[in-house]
Scaffold this motif. Sequence first.
Motif, PDB file in Angstrom:
ATOM      1  N   GLU A  31     109.220  49.014   6.968  1.00  0.00           N
ATOM      2  CA  GLU A  31     108.660  50.033   6.069  1.00  0.00           C
ATOM      3  C   GLU A  31     109.765  50.898   5.473  1.00  0.00           C
ATOM      4  O   GLU A  31     109.661  51.342   4.312  1.00  0.00           O
ATOM      5  CB  GLU A  31     107.641  50.875   6.818  1.00  0.00           C
ATOM      6  N   ARG A  58     111.165  48.919   2.672  1.00  0.00           N
ATOM      7  CA  ARG A  58     110.207  48.915   1.557  1.00  0.00           C
ATOM      8  C   ARG A  58     110.144  50.273   0.850  1.00  0.00           C
ATOM      9  O   ARG A  58     110.204  50.346  -0.386  1.00  0.00           O
ATOM     10  CB  ARG A  58     108.815  48.538   2.082  1.00  0.00           C
ATOM     11  N   ASP A  59     110.032  51.350   1.619  1.00  0.00           N
ATOM     12  CA  ASP A  59     109.746  52.658   1.037  1.00  0.00           C
ATOM     13  C   ASP A  59     110.993  53.448   0.654  1.00  0.00           C
ATOM     14  O   ASP A  59     111.004  54.127  -0.382  1.00  0.00           O
ATOM     15  CB  ASP A  59     108.904  53.494   2.018  1.00  0.00           C
ATOM     16  N   GLU A  60     112.036  53.366   1.478  1.00  0.00           N
ATOM     17  CA  GLU A  60     113.238  54.169   1.233  1.00  0.00           C
ATOM     18  C   GLU A  60     114.297  53.398   0.441  1.00  0.00           C
ATOM     19  O   GLU A  60     114.973  53.964  -0.417  1.00  0.00           O
ATOM     20  CB  GLU A  60     113.841  54.643   2.566  1.00  0.00           C
ATOM     21  N   LYS A 114     113.588  50.535  -1.215  1.00  0.00           N
ATOM     22  CA  LYS A 114     112.890  49.915  -2.368  1.00  0.00           C
ATOM     23  C   LYS A 114     113.050  48.393  -2.408  1.00  0.00           C
ATOM     24  O   LYS A 114     113.043  47.786  -3.484  1.00  0.00           O
ATOM     25  CB  LYS A 114     113.356  50.518  -3.704  1.00  0.00           C
TER      26      LYS A 114
END
Length: 588
Positions: A231, A234-236, A238
């Motif tokens: 995650e 994915r989130d930090e 990208k």
Amino acid sequence: MKQKMRVLIIGLLAIFLIAGCSSGNKAKDSGTFEGSGSGKHGDIKVEVAIKEGKIDKINVLEQDENKVLAEPVYTELQETIIAENSADVDVISGSSATSEGYINAVKDAVKKSGITLVAVSKEKKEKQTVKTDQTFDVVIVGSGGAGFSAAIEAAEAGKKVAIVEKMPAVGGNTLLSGGEMNAPGNWVQKNLGIKGDSVETYYEDTMKGGDNVGDPKMVRIMAENALDSAEWLRDEIKVEFLDDQLFQFGGHSYKRALIPVGHTGAEPVSKLKAKADELKIPIFLNMKANELIQDDKGKVTGIKAQDKDDTQITFHATDAVILTTGGFGSNIDMRKKYNSEYDERYLSTDSEGTTGDGIVMAQEVGAALTNMESIQTYPIANPKTGMISLLADTRFDGAILVNQEGNRFVEELERRDVISKAILAQTGKYCYQIWNDDIDAISKTKEAHGAEYDELIKEELLVKADTIEEAAAFFDIDVDTLKETIKKVNEYAKSGDDKDFHHRAGLVSLENGPYYIEKATPSVHHTMGGLVINEKTEVLDEKGNPIPGLYAAGELTGVIQGTNRLGGNAITDIITFGRIAGKTAGGL
């Protein structure tokens, strides 16, 4: 008067003729020309501009090379060719195939031009001014997934960080990998309706997959942090993962491996580098670390390194040195030292830089080693180059393995070491992987790895055939036996019961063509042994005590994967423990 006029006309004609000749000469030694050369992943096409016998500019028109590895080729190599006005230059280390394709494309363009390039004096270029003595809070050696993860976490904690990389491009083995990452309970499993997976199941799979040799405490840390690491990417960072597809690598109980866009490590590496650039973390390329520096109390306080001009650079580390240099799969002497089986007979899937540097440097300051004899081969690799076949990821969605006689001989989703040993026991020590368009529609590997597909077809290591008879004839496989094997596979696919090898995911029908048959052999892929670290990623000495100031993460550590690493666990390992190393250093 007439005489003066006559002289004037003759003079003007002479001027026009001279001008015409001058213009003609310029035209003959100037122009723009196209050329092509064969790179690692297909043809590289370039446009070369020549002015008055000198190469002025080189533009890449078409190419399908790894964008990270190709970057120094299309920058450094271009500068060298223009400066020397010649394509007779050395290749870039770590990108030799791409370099050769680029060089040959330039030579092709020059040849087509018919222009003889003028000789230029090879003056020494001014060396880049890198200070020979530098100080940072945290110095990280290695720029793969572990190195970038550590650097980003340390920098975000407020530390002044530097990354030192011996190769001309970042990425290491992370870049060359498929980039898949195991994470139990991930969002794609939910999208696909996959239920029942858990941290505990993943932990048990990993321990069992390594014959319970991995440190249970460290394996549990990886299992418990796997989803958070994914995650974070994915989130930090990208990183884009496919939202409708997962792989189930051998030895796993569930489909749990996230797949990055493009099916390679280029996606995570390029995004990690972009984040490092955003944080203004300097990356020193072509900089080989040779020695760890210690103070009089034994704390590691920096490294000594050499640039490509053999200039010694000292990097002082106020708080920590983090080693993320990878394993030793490309170091034949080191492989033979710890396990004589893996000698010159084996090629390697690894980066040229995977030579055990960090392990050796740490050992010189008293670090303990463990599990060094555990060396893994990847079962499906190119017999000519040793490179991992990502096209053959169809094995995770139903492709089968057969030998020269046309028989299956192992469960296709067994552990890598089990499959590799089974292949080496077959005629010729190779195998064939067979799939069809129904399986490829699930895996989508032909679309993702078109360049590898074209390369294997060209090398006659892969054939596409409308019928089993045609495919068998291409590789001289016993056609009757192969047809009988396919018949049984189709029956097992229909019944859901693989009576021969108990395929854990269930076989897929091969009733419909066209068929793809790829020849493959095992190649050294991962070294499970290395430095002993604790839960903080501190490097331990022979007595089990932390060596002050020294941390490590990734393949150069030896306490996590046991005797055998399951597919998809490398990215989980390097991101999880790279982040822990960065956070630990960030809190010092």
